[in-house]
Structure formats: C-alpha cells, structure tokens
Design an enzyme around this catalytic site. Sequence first.
Site, short mmCIF file in Angstrom:
data_model
loop_
_atom_site.label_atom_id
_atom_site.label_comp_id
_atom_site.label_asym_id
_atom_site.label_seq_id
_atom_site.Cartn_x
_atom_site.Cartn_y
_atom_site.Cartn_z
N HIS A 171 -2.10 23.02 -64.88
CA HIS A 171 -3.18 23.84 -65.44
C HIS A 171 -3.29 23.65 -66.95
O HIS A 171 -3.80 24.52 -67.65
CB HIS A 171 -2.95 25.33 -65.12
CG HIS A 171 -2.95 25.64 -63.66
ND1 HIS A 171 -1.85 25.43 -62.85
CD2 HIS A 171 -3.92 26.12 -62.85
CE1 HIS A 171 -2.13 25.77 -61.61
NE2 HIS A 171 -3.39 26.20 -61.58
N GLU A 226 -13.29 18.97 -54.55
CA GLU A 226 -13.76 18.45 -55.84
C GLU A 226 -14.68 17.25 -55.66
O GLU A 226 -15.62 17.06 -56.45
CB GLU A 226 -12.57 18.08 -56.73
CG GLU A 226 -11.83 19.26 -57.30
CD GLU A 226 -10.82 19.88 -56.35
OE1 GLU A 226 -10.22 20.91 -56.70
OE2 GLU A 226 -10.62 19.31 -55.24
N ILE A 257 -9.30 17.42 -61.17
CA ILE A 257 -10.53 16.63 -61.13
C ILE A 257 -10.36 15.32 -60.37
O ILE A 257 -11.32 14.71 -59.91
CB ILE A 257 -11.03 16.31 -62.56
CG1 ILE A 257 -12.50 15.87 -62.52
CG2 ILE A 257 -10.15 15.28 -63.26
CD1 ILE A 257 -13.13 15.72 -63.89
N GLN A 315 -12.35 23.53 -61.31
CA GLN A 315 -11.66 24.71 -61.80
C GLN A 315 -10.67 24.43 -62.93
O GLN A 315 -10.56 25.19 -63.89
CB GLN A 315 -10.96 25.41 -60.64
CG GLN A 315 -10.58 26.84 -60.93
CD GLN A 315 -10.24 27.59 -59.65
OE1 GLN A 315 -9.17 27.40 -59.09
NE2 GLN A 315 -11.17 28.41 -59.19
N PHE A 316 -9.93 23.33 -62.81
CA PHE A 316 -9.00 22.90 -63.86
C PHE A 316 -9.06 21.38 -63.95
O PHE A 316 -9.20 20.69 -62.93
CB PHE A 316 -7.56 23.33 -63.55
CG PHE A 316 -7.33 24.81 -63.64
CD1 PHE A 316 -7.01 25.41 -64.84
CD2 PHE A 316 -7.42 25.59 -62.50
CE1 PHE A 316 -6.79 26.78 -64.91
CE2 PHE A 316 -7.21 26.96 -62.55
CZ PHE A 316 -6.89 27.56 -63.77
N ALA A 317 -8.91 20.86 -65.16
CA ALA A 317 -8.95 19.41 -65.36
C ALA A 317 -7.92 18.70 -64.50
O ALA A 317 -8.15 17.58 -64.04
CB ALA A 317 -8.72 19.08 -66.83
N ASP A 318 -6.78 19.34 -64.26
CA ASP A 318 -5.72 18.72 -63.48
C ASP A 318 -6.13 18.47 -62.03
O ASP A 318 -5.45 17.72 -61.32
CB ASP A 318 -4.47 19.61 -63.50
CG ASP A 318 -4.02 19.91 -64.91
OD1 ASP A 318 -3.16 19.19 -65.42
OD2 ASP A 318 -4.56 20.86 -65.52
N PRO A 378 -9.49 14.25 -57.31
CA PRO A 378 -10.18 13.96 -56.04
C PRO A 378 -11.67 13.69 -56.20
O PRO A 378 -12.29 13.09 -55.33
CB PRO A 378 -9.94 15.23 -55.21
CG PRO A 378 -8.71 15.84 -55.80
CD PRO A 378 -8.80 15.55 -57.26
#
Length: 691
Positions: free
Chosen positions: A481, A412, A439, A434-437, A441
């Site tokens: 997710h 990321e 982000i 891919q998923f906000a969770d 890194p």
Amino acid sequence: MSTITRHKVKQSVLLKAYRLMCTSVRMARLYDEEKAVCSKYVHSTSRGHEAIQLAAAWHMQPKDYLSVYYRDESLLLGLGLNPYDLMLQLMAKSDDPFSQGRAYYIHPALKKEGFPTIPHQSSATGMQAIPATGMAHGLKYLSSQGLLKGRKKPIVLCSLGDGSITEGEVSEAFQMAVLKELPILYLVQDNDWGISATGKEMRSMNAYEFAAGFKGMDRMQVDGSDFIESYLGLEQAVQKVRNERKPLLIHAKVPLLGHHTSGVRMEWYRDDENLTLHHQQDPLPKLHQVLVESGVAERKLDKIRLAVEKQVLDDFKKASASLDPAAKQLYTHEFAPTPIKFEKGERTPDGAEKVIMVDAALHALDEILAENPEALFYGQDVGMRLGGVFREAANLGKKYSEERVFNTPIQEAYIIGSTAGMSAVGCKAIVEVQFADYIWPGINQLVVELSKSCYLTAGKFPIQALIRVPVGAYGGGGPYHSGSVESTLLNIRGIKVVYPSNAADMKGLFKAAFYDPNPVLMLEHKGLYWSRVPGTEAAKMPEPDRDYIIPLGKSRLAVTAKEHCIEQGDAAVVITYGMGVYWALRAAERFPERITVMDLRSLNPLDWEAVKREVDRHSRCLVVTEEPLMNSFAESLAGRIASTCWQQLDAPVATIGSADLPAVPLNIALEAEMLPNADKVYQKMKDLLEY
C-alpha cells in the site's frame, strides 16, 4: 436441423455466401502462391471459419459494435469490405484503411458510414473481451440515461478463438457481462488448435461448457462449418441479445484449413490424418452441395468462381502497386490533439476557502459529473456505501445513482480495459485503481489496448480515460500500500501521466485530464490527501473555481531563488514532483534565497523547455523522487539534463530517491530509513551548492 428450417434461408443469401467463401478461399491460396510478397508480414486467414463468420457479419447493423480477432477475414468481407481493402493491410501499405501500415492483417479499425464500428484490435489473445464488454457496458449506461438517440438498440459482438477462453481477462469480461446484464454476444470459434497445441492439451472443457459457470449467460452451440445452421443460429442469438439486452455465448465448432499463421505453417505440426479430418468439414464444399441440391446450375457457380478469380487477382495487383508509408508518417497520431491549451479560470478566487487535496479531487469529480452526462466513475469501493477508501467519492453514488458511480469486482484489468470500450461508444470513464501496488493486473490492458489505440488506428480511436491511482508511502502503509510506480508507467508510450502535489493543481489537472481525449493516469499521493504528514500543510490551498484548468505538460515553480543568487552562481534548482516538493521546500528553508523548487506536475508530457531553462539559469540541479533511484524516471531525467545542458552546468547533476529495494517495509522506522526526507534532501543540496 430439419429440411423445412433450412429452407428459411433465401437462395440469394446462399449465393452471396458462396461468392464470399470463394473469395476468401482464393485469397488464402493466392497468399501461399505469392509468398515472396504476402509472407513479408505475418498473417492469418479464415480458412475453415468462413461460414460462421459470414453468418455473423450479416446479422450486424451499422449501429452495432464489433470486436474481431486476427482470423476474422471472412467476417470483414461479409460486412462489405473488399479484398483490396484487406490486402492493403496485408502488405502494410500507406493506404491501409485501418492503420496506415502499422498493424497486422485483420486488425481492423473501422469508423465508416454504413458499417458497424470496430475499434482498435490488438494481437494479444482474448484481450479484446474486456474492451468489447466495456462497449456493451457503455451502451447500457447511455441507454439508462436516455443518451442513445432514437429507438436504437445497438449490441456488441465479440469474436474469440476457443483457445483464448482460458485467459483470466476473458473471465473478468464474462463476470461483468452477467453481473451488469450487458447486451453482448460472444462468438467463440473453436477449431481445436492453439498454434500447435490441441484443445485437449489446453483446456478441460470447451467454451460452451465453461460459460455454464457464469449465471445469467445464455448459451448456444452451432456447427460453424454449416452456413445455414450458422446463419439461423446467429439470427436467433442476435435477436435475443438485441431484445433482451443480456449476454449470450455461441460456441461454433469449425475446421482449421490453413496455417496458424504464415509464419507457423500447418505442415510443421499437423499430420495428414488431422488435416484430412478437418478438410471433411470444409464449409465451401458443404455449401456447394446445398446449392446444387436446391437447383442451382453448376455453370452459374462456375461463373461466380471466375468472377471471384478476376476480382482477387485484380485487387492483388492493385494493392501490390500501392505506395508504402512515407517515413514522416511514422510520427503521426501518438496522441489525439487536446483542446486544453491554456490555463484558465481562477486559481485563487476571492474568499475561497482552503481545501485538502482529496476534497479538491472530490469537488472536481462532482463538477464533471454534473456537467457531462456521458461521464461515469467506477472502481473498487467507490460506490454509494463507502465512497472510496479515502472518501474520494464521498456521497457521489447517492447523488448520481448507481449507474454512474458504482463498485466493481476486484478486477483491475476490467477497470482499466473497459475504458477503451466506454470511449468507443461515447462514454467518458473516470476509474480508480485502489492502490498503485495493485495496478499490475491491469497493465496488460493498459499496454495492449489503451496505449496503442490512437497510434495503431491512425487517430480514429483515441481512448478518453482518466485513471486515478493512489500512490506513495507514509506512516506504515507497508509493502502493498506504499508503492510508487511512475517509472513503469512512463515506459508505456501512448499514455499521459500527471502527478499533482497540492489541492489547486489537483483540481486543475483533474479537469484537464478528463477533457483530454487520450488515456491519462493521475497519480495521487496518499500522504498529501489530507495534509496530515508534517511539512505538507501547504498542499492545502484555496479552492479554484469550477472553470479552473491546467494544461498537461506545464510545470510550476513552488519557490524561486533570488535573481542575484542565480547571477552569482550561488543557487540551484530542484526538479521534483509529489511528496518530493515538500521535502525540497523544507530543505530549501535552510538555504534562504538560493533554491528554486520546480514542481513538474506532469511527467508525460514533460515540460522539458522549462526544465532546460531553469537548469541553464541555475547551473546546478538536483532531481528528487520517492521511487527507488536505479533505472527510474528521475535518473533518466538527470541523464538527459546532463547530456543536454552540460555546457551550462557547474556541477554534476545530483539525484536522490528511495533505497533500491523491492518493497517498502511495514515498520515505520525501516520505512523512514528507506525513503528520502527533508534532511536527506538538505544534505544533497549542501553538497551541490558547495561543489
């Protein structure tokens, strides 16, 4: 290195190197002599690193790109900048050519005819490796598309200290450089110190040894205190990267002859034995000896030193007398001006078929790629095999090739940070986390590289980047997710955040975000992608035409209360975005004609004038969010409304959000208990209207 090989470097080059080494040494000594002026702002110098830095500078061409670090003073002198230019930044003066007094010494931002391009440089150790590699990645892409003019073969030089090599983000950069075979030269200057920690304390191997783990990375070691060896080594390395278009790392051993910084002085942590050992490798006496042995008279070298003395002192006097920035300069260049000022195109063309949000985004992306050859899209699993875990890039990899639409490793930080490099070379990157969770890194790159670039370079290097982030909870996505992250993002100044809630807005905002010259994060609610969640059917809308675009910072009224209800004080406005729009719309059905639902669409910039106007008209306001409420954007907005519009309010500003918990549970019943819904919003509306 043999005597014959050493004689390949012309005496004129050696004399120029001697002059600039003397310049660097005199500047460092002057900064210590004039502590009252020069230590007002923390700075580092290049003492001990002069030889390798000058050698690097003289093999760069104006078509090239550089990423330097905070000790690269001599490298900048070697490029042709003069002490006066650097001293203006040292003293944070208004005429500082890099940042107008905003950035530290040797944090250049250079876009000048006849010089290599140097984009924004942060102070975060090693973080420049990703944007620099992104530049090389962008150059390779432009070359593959025939978009580099003429017969240019630009390369990227990324300068690093050896202590930074332990950073995980440096490894991400190395991984992509070898994976994609990028034209980048990593110059690692190893002085065996990282502030007060020695190399033995910090790492089990040096950068040369570490780079062996990256298959495809060519390597070289040079004595960075020996100008001739450094010059010839850089000549060979640069030629290899320029011709073969593959990454190479040079490990240069150098002494540290100055302080870590003016704020962390060498006598605090180094003993006499260590200082003596390092001074034995001083590049200036070494070069002086070479020149004398080659027949240069001492009086000629004395003359050079006297000329340097005069230039440095004259430039210091001139820089000291230069003006400080005016207070009004503080507020310039937060963002680059956007060309998207007005809504245009057809939102609802005749005969248009309804599309779901994910397809509206897909079509917008397709149209952008078709019309903008410098645009590319990348992230995890978005390539031709899958086209995204939400099918948001379906078939685009096949249509536009793997050079334009491609998968990345699970990196990321690289996904986000590389966009800075892409933008610097003229690419327009659209990327996806891919998923906000996941982000987090990438937040480091978002903060230290992307968000500050336009401001700290005084507008020279805004970063055009569209970063897509699927967000939100629905139907058992679980704790990793289902996250909503807008409040965290909105605390990062220098980025824009948009949040469409329907297909038409998705397409219009997608286009505006792409053409905006600043970093834009588009939050896309997964529960709205397909309109499968009960109550979200209205997210599916007739598809706007390919010219449709919505300026960022413009809200929309999803439903409007009747004027007579507003005039009678019997109405309320709900301010929300994303899934909150549908909770509010369903709840509003139980209060016919009494509720206005404002869809913000853009969270930064915020349509504050519209918010204030509607609150003033309705006198009652409810702010709805999916995030946990405490310390959220919604709570902040409610507070601003309360403090600004209090004279018009007939009731306290109401708020509703998710329960204040660390994560969304996997169990569907627990998830429902945590999240707002139409019934919960209805109760808040009822209480507000009855107040």
